[in-house]
Design an enzyme around this catalytic site. Structure first.
Site, short mmCIF file in Angstrom:
data_model
loop_
_atom_site.label_atom_id
_atom_site.label_comp_id
_atom_site.label_asym_id
_atom_site.label_seq_id
_atom_site.Cartn_x
_atom_site.Cartn_y
_atom_site.Cartn_z
N PRO A 2 0.78 -1.23 0.00
CG PRO A 2 -0.12 -1.08 2.15
CD PRO A 2 0.83 -1.85 1.31
CD GLU A 3 5.56 3.17 -0.82
OE1 GLU A 3 5.81 4.19 -1.48
OE2 GLU A 3 6.42 2.49 -0.24
NE ARG A 121 -7.54 13.95 7.81
CZ ARG A 121 -7.14 12.71 7.54
NH1 ARG A 121 -5.89 12.48 7.21
NH2 ARG A 121 -8.00 11.71 7.58
CG ASN A 162 9.98 3.06 4.53
OD1 ASN A 162 10.74 4.02 4.43
ND2 ASN A 162 10.19 2.09 5.38
#
Length: 269
Positions: A2-3, A121, A162
């Site tokens: 999950p990126e 946001r 990451n």
DNA sequence: TCCTTATGTACAA
DNA sequence: TGTACCTAAGGAC
């Protein structure tokens, strides 16, 4: 995996399989049962992604907000759907397809206003056409936080995780501990453009590949990389293995509770 | 069978 | 900064 690229691909695949026509909505695991009952039989008309957030639109103002977190996984399949296992938080199904969602950090029914608040946001997402890289740089240029931490901050830039963080810094030979305020506008322009391209390719291939053609295993005469994350990379999770460029062992460090990987020799600036 | 690890985030102190 | 949360795979025993 999950990126951001995963979530955009997920949005595309959901749109392909479920837009147009009634969708059966259920929550075998139970935590989404009430909302699933409300939505069952409605049409999914929109699948929208911003960073790592996925929004599935039903009816006039109903959205399923999904965030996979670290463990969330999605599995698509063709009808008929098999009996769900007891960890399936959400299942969508129609006459031709089904999709199962397991282990998400978030799976919630939200309104238009709540969806807007989430967009507000989040920082710009290199995969969205409306993204403004200057908005990200405005935060970076006045920050003493390291560029490695800023790239992971979803308020600064949405969708980078990451793997992309480590890889884009390597591709630009940037020291991960450089302060944001020491990143020049020209450097940011190049990093943003590179992220946009890498992530678009990530959506296409549904995996992260960052190694330039001249550094591939074939070009360098080394064995192909085998890693369960699936892609070919320079530094991510290659601790103590030789750098593809200079042969120095790849370093690992703890940065804000995440693993940071970099080549201490190539990334000194 | 148990332990570790993981591409993430939110909240408490 | 530490901890909780969600799941599954791989390795150690």
């Amino acid at each position: 995996m999950p990126e951001g690229h995963t979530i955009h691909r997920l949005a595309q695949d959901c749109a392909t399989r479920f837009s147009g026509g009634a969708t059966r909505v259920s929550s075998p695991q139970g935590k989404f049962s009430d909302a699933a009952t409300l939505l069952d039989g409605a049409e999914m008309h929109t699948a929208d992604a911003h960073g790592k957030h996925l929004f599935l639109g039903f009816r006039a103002t109903d959205w399923i907000h999904i965030h996979l977190g670290l463990f969330g996984k999605v599995a698509f399949g063709d009808a008929p759907a098999p009996p769900p296992t007891d960890t399936v938080r959400l299942r969508l199904a129609n006459a031709t397809s089904y999709v199962d969602l397991r282990g998400p950090t978030t799976c919630a029914l939200i309104t238009d206003a709540e969806k807007k608040a989430i967009h507000d946001r989040l920082g710009p997402d290199p995969l969205r056409p409306d993204a403004d890289p200057a908005a990200a740089y405005a935060r970076i240029r006045r920050s003493r936080t390291t560029i490695a931490a800023l790239l992971m901050d979803q308020k600064v830039i949405a969708g980078v995780g990451n793997v992309y963080r480590a890889e884009v810094l390597f591709r630009h030979r940037m020291d991960p501990y450089r302060q944001g305020r020491d990143v020049t506008p020209a450097e940011w322009d190049v990093i943003w453009a590179d992220l946009a391209e890498l992530m678009r390719e990530g959506v296409r291939n549904n995996r992260i590949d960052t190694v330039r053609p001249e550094h591939t295993p074939e070009a360098m005469g080394r064995p192909p990389r085998v890693d369960d994350h699936g892609g070919e990379v320079y530094v991510y999770r290659r601790t103590n293995q030789p750098c593809h460029i200079c042969g120095t062992r790849i370093s690992i460090a703890d940065l804000a509770a995440r693993n940071l990987f970099w080549c201490p020799d190539c990334q000194k600036n």
